[in-house]
Design a protein around this motif. Sequence first.
Motif, mmCIF file in Angstrom:
data_model
loop_
_atom_site.group_PDB
_atom_site.id
_atom_site.type_symbol
_atom_site.label_atom_id
_atom_site.label_comp_id
_atom_site.label_asym_id
_atom_site.label_seq_id
_atom_site.Cartn_x
_atom_site.Cartn_y
_atom_site.Cartn_z
ATOM 1 N N THR A 151 0.839 -1.194 0.000
ATOM 2 C CA THR A 151 0.000 0.000 0.000
ATOM 3 C C THR A 151 0.877 1.248 0.000
ATOM 4 O O THR A 151 2.087 1.188 0.182
ATOM 5 C CB THR A 151 -0.918 0.019 1.240
ATOM 6 O OG1 THR A 151 -0.105 -0.008 2.418
ATOM 7 C CG2 THR A 151 -1.866 -1.163 1.233
ATOM 8 N N PHE A 152 0.232 2.380 -0.212
ATOM 9 C CA PHE A 152 0.947 3.652 -0.212
ATOM 10 C C PHE A 152 0.541 4.458 1.000
ATOM 11 O O PHE A 152 -0.599 4.384 1.412
ATOM 12 C CB PHE A 152 0.653 4.422 -1.499
ATOM 13 C CG PHE A 152 1.298 3.793 -2.694
ATOM 14 C CD1 PHE A 152 2.622 4.049 -2.979
ATOM 15 C CD2 PHE A 152 0.598 2.921 -3.500
ATOM 16 C CE1 PHE A 152 3.241 3.446 -4.064
ATOM 17 C CE2 PHE A 152 1.201 2.314 -4.590
ATOM 18 C CZ PHE A 152 2.531 2.582 -4.869
ATOM 19 N N PRO A 153 1.501 5.164 1.564
ATOM 20 C CA PRO A 153 2.874 5.338 1.124
ATOM 21 C C PRO A 153 3.725 4.122 1.474
ATOM 22 O O PRO A 153 3.365 3.310 2.317
ATOM 23 C CB PRO A 153 3.353 6.549 1.925
ATOM 24 C CG PRO A 153 2.589 6.463 3.197
ATOM 25 C CD PRO A 153 1.231 5.932 2.799
ATOM 26 N N SER A 154 4.864 4.047 0.798
ATOM 27 C CA SER A 154 5.873 3.046 1.118
ATOM 28 C C SER A 154 7.116 3.835 1.505
ATOM 29 O O SER A 154 7.684 4.549 0.690
ATOM 30 C CB SER A 154 6.134 2.154 -0.092
ATOM 31 O OG SER A 154 6.956 1.079 0.258
ATOM 32 N N ILE A 155 7.521 3.722 2.776
ATOM 33 C CA ILE A 155 8.556 4.585 3.334
ATOM 34 C C ILE A 155 9.815 3.759 3.615
ATOM 35 O O ILE A 155 9.744 2.686 4.205
ATOM 36 C CB ILE A 155 8.068 5.246 4.637
ATOM 37 C CG1 ILE A 155 6.763 5.999 4.382
ATOM 38 C CG2 ILE A 155 9.127 6.163 5.221
ATOM 39 C CD1 ILE A 155 6.020 6.407 5.634
ATOM 40 N N PHE A 156 10.954 4.311 3.187
ATOM 41 C CA PHE A 156 12.236 3.666 3.409
ATOM 42 C C PHE A 156 13.143 4.631 4.167
ATOM 43 O O PHE A 156 13.303 5.785 3.767
ATOM 44 C CB PHE A 156 12.898 3.287 2.083
ATOM 45 C CG PHE A 156 12.158 2.212 1.337
ATOM 46 C CD1 PHE A 156 12.531 0.880 1.456
ATOM 47 C CD2 PHE A 156 11.081 2.522 0.524
ATOM 48 C CE1 PHE A 156 11.853 -0.112 0.775
ATOM 49 C CE2 PHE A 156 10.396 1.530 -0.163
ATOM 50 C CZ PHE A 156 10.786 0.214 -0.026
ATOM 51 N N LEU A 157 13.716 4.161 5.260
ATOM 52 C CA LEU A 157 14.694 4.926 6.025
ATOM 53 C C LEU A 157 16.039 4.232 5.885
ATOM 54 O O LEU A 157 16.204 3.097 6.326
ATOM 55 C CB LEU A 157 14.306 5.017 7.500
ATOM 56 C CG LEU A 157 12.964 5.668 7.834
ATOM 57 C CD1 LEU A 157 12.736 5.673 9.336
ATOM 58 C CD2 LEU A 157 12.892 7.074 7.274
ATOM 59 N N LYS A 158 16.964 4.909 5.223
ATOM 60 C CA LYS A 158 18.312 4.381 4.972
ATOM 61 C C LYS A 158 18.250 2.978 4.368
ATOM 62 O O LYS A 158 18.904 2.055 4.834
ATOM 63 C CB LYS A 158 19.135 4.393 6.241
ATOM 64 C CG LYS A 158 20.622 4.338 5.985
ATOM 65 C CD LYS A 158 21.404 4.534 7.248
ATOM 66 C CE LYS A 158 22.888 4.536 6.931
ATOM 67 N NZ LYS A 158 23.683 4.678 8.132
ATOM 68 N N GLY A 159 17.402 2.828 3.358
ATOM 69 C CA GLY A 159 17.303 1.568 2.634
ATOM 70 C C GLY A 159 16.398 0.531 3.255
ATOM 71 O O GLY A 159 16.118 -0.491 2.643
ATOM 72 N N GLU A 160 15.914 0.762 4.459
ATOM 73 C CA GLU A 160 15.074 -0.214 5.154
ATOM 74 C C GLU A 160 13.608 0.200 5.058
ATOM 75 O O GLU A 160 13.245 1.323 5.379
ATOM 76 C CB GLU A 160 15.474 -0.293 6.626
ATOM 77 C CG GLU A 160 14.603 -1.219 7.444
ATOM 78 C CD GLU A 160 14.866 -1.095 8.938
ATOM 79 O OE1 GLU A 160 14.069 -1.665 9.699
ATOM 80 O OE2 GLU A 160 15.811 -0.414 9.342
ATOM 81 N N SER A 161 12.763 -0.734 4.637
ATOM 82 C CA SER A 161 11.332 -0.462 4.564
ATOM 83 C C SER A 161 10.748 -0.461 5.970
ATOM 84 O O SER A 161 10.914 -1.419 6.724
ATOM 85 C CB SER A 161 10.621 -1.519 3.723
ATOM 86 O OG SER A 161 9.219 -1.348 3.799
ATOM 87 N N ILE A 162 10.062 0.642 6.305
ATOM 88 C CA ILE A 162 9.379 0.663 7.603
ATOM 89 C C ILE A 162 7.882 0.493 7.423
ATOM 90 O O ILE A 162 7.132 0.538 8.389
ATOM 91 C CB ILE A 162 9.670 1.959 8.387
ATOM 92 C CG1 ILE A 162 9.118 3.180 7.657
ATOM 93 C CG2 ILE A 162 11.137 2.090 8.680
ATOM 94 C CD1 ILE A 162 8.973 4.383 8.552
#
Length: 189
Positions: A151-162
């Motif tokens: 689903t959206f949003p799709s959030i990545f912090l420093k390459g890691e999906s949260i």
Amino acid sequence: MESLSTKPQRVPMFSAFLRSRRIRGLIFLLVSLFGLYYLFLNTTKHLGTTSTRVELNGEGEPLDLTQDTPQRGDSDAGQETPMVVLEKRIQHLIDTNRIMVFSKSYCPYSAAAKKLLYSYTQDIKVLEVDLEDNDADIKRVLTKIARGHSTFPSIFLKGESIGGRDNLQALEEKGQLRPRLEALGVSLV
């Protein structure tokens, strides 16, 4: 004394037209639909202006996932399928941006996630997937990279999906969002 007449009086045509319940209902329906359409347009325009598009060359050009990118020593790069090339480009975006958000411009969850992130930092890269020509392919690739999060949003912090907005909100409520952003080294507001 005036005589009473049983002959019906003539009513102007426009006045008679407006007296019809069906016509008044139709006019009300049309005005309501135009109002909702106007409201929808203004809402989507407002949601779209809160995010910045990812730029490739810093000259204001929007992200074009169809352009060729230099391949790092791949001798068989010409034999890759378009989906593999797209996956590499999306993975490159995730790897090169400390905070990468894949969003939809009209999505209220995406808007809420971007608003929360922007309350901490402006160092965010956003790709509005619905504004890209191959949005369905991008979603398939993101689902694969994010290990099932579709689903959206799709959030990545420093390459890691949260995950999405709910996971981001949970980090905020636990007091873990600010420390994670500080650990990324982004400039906080």
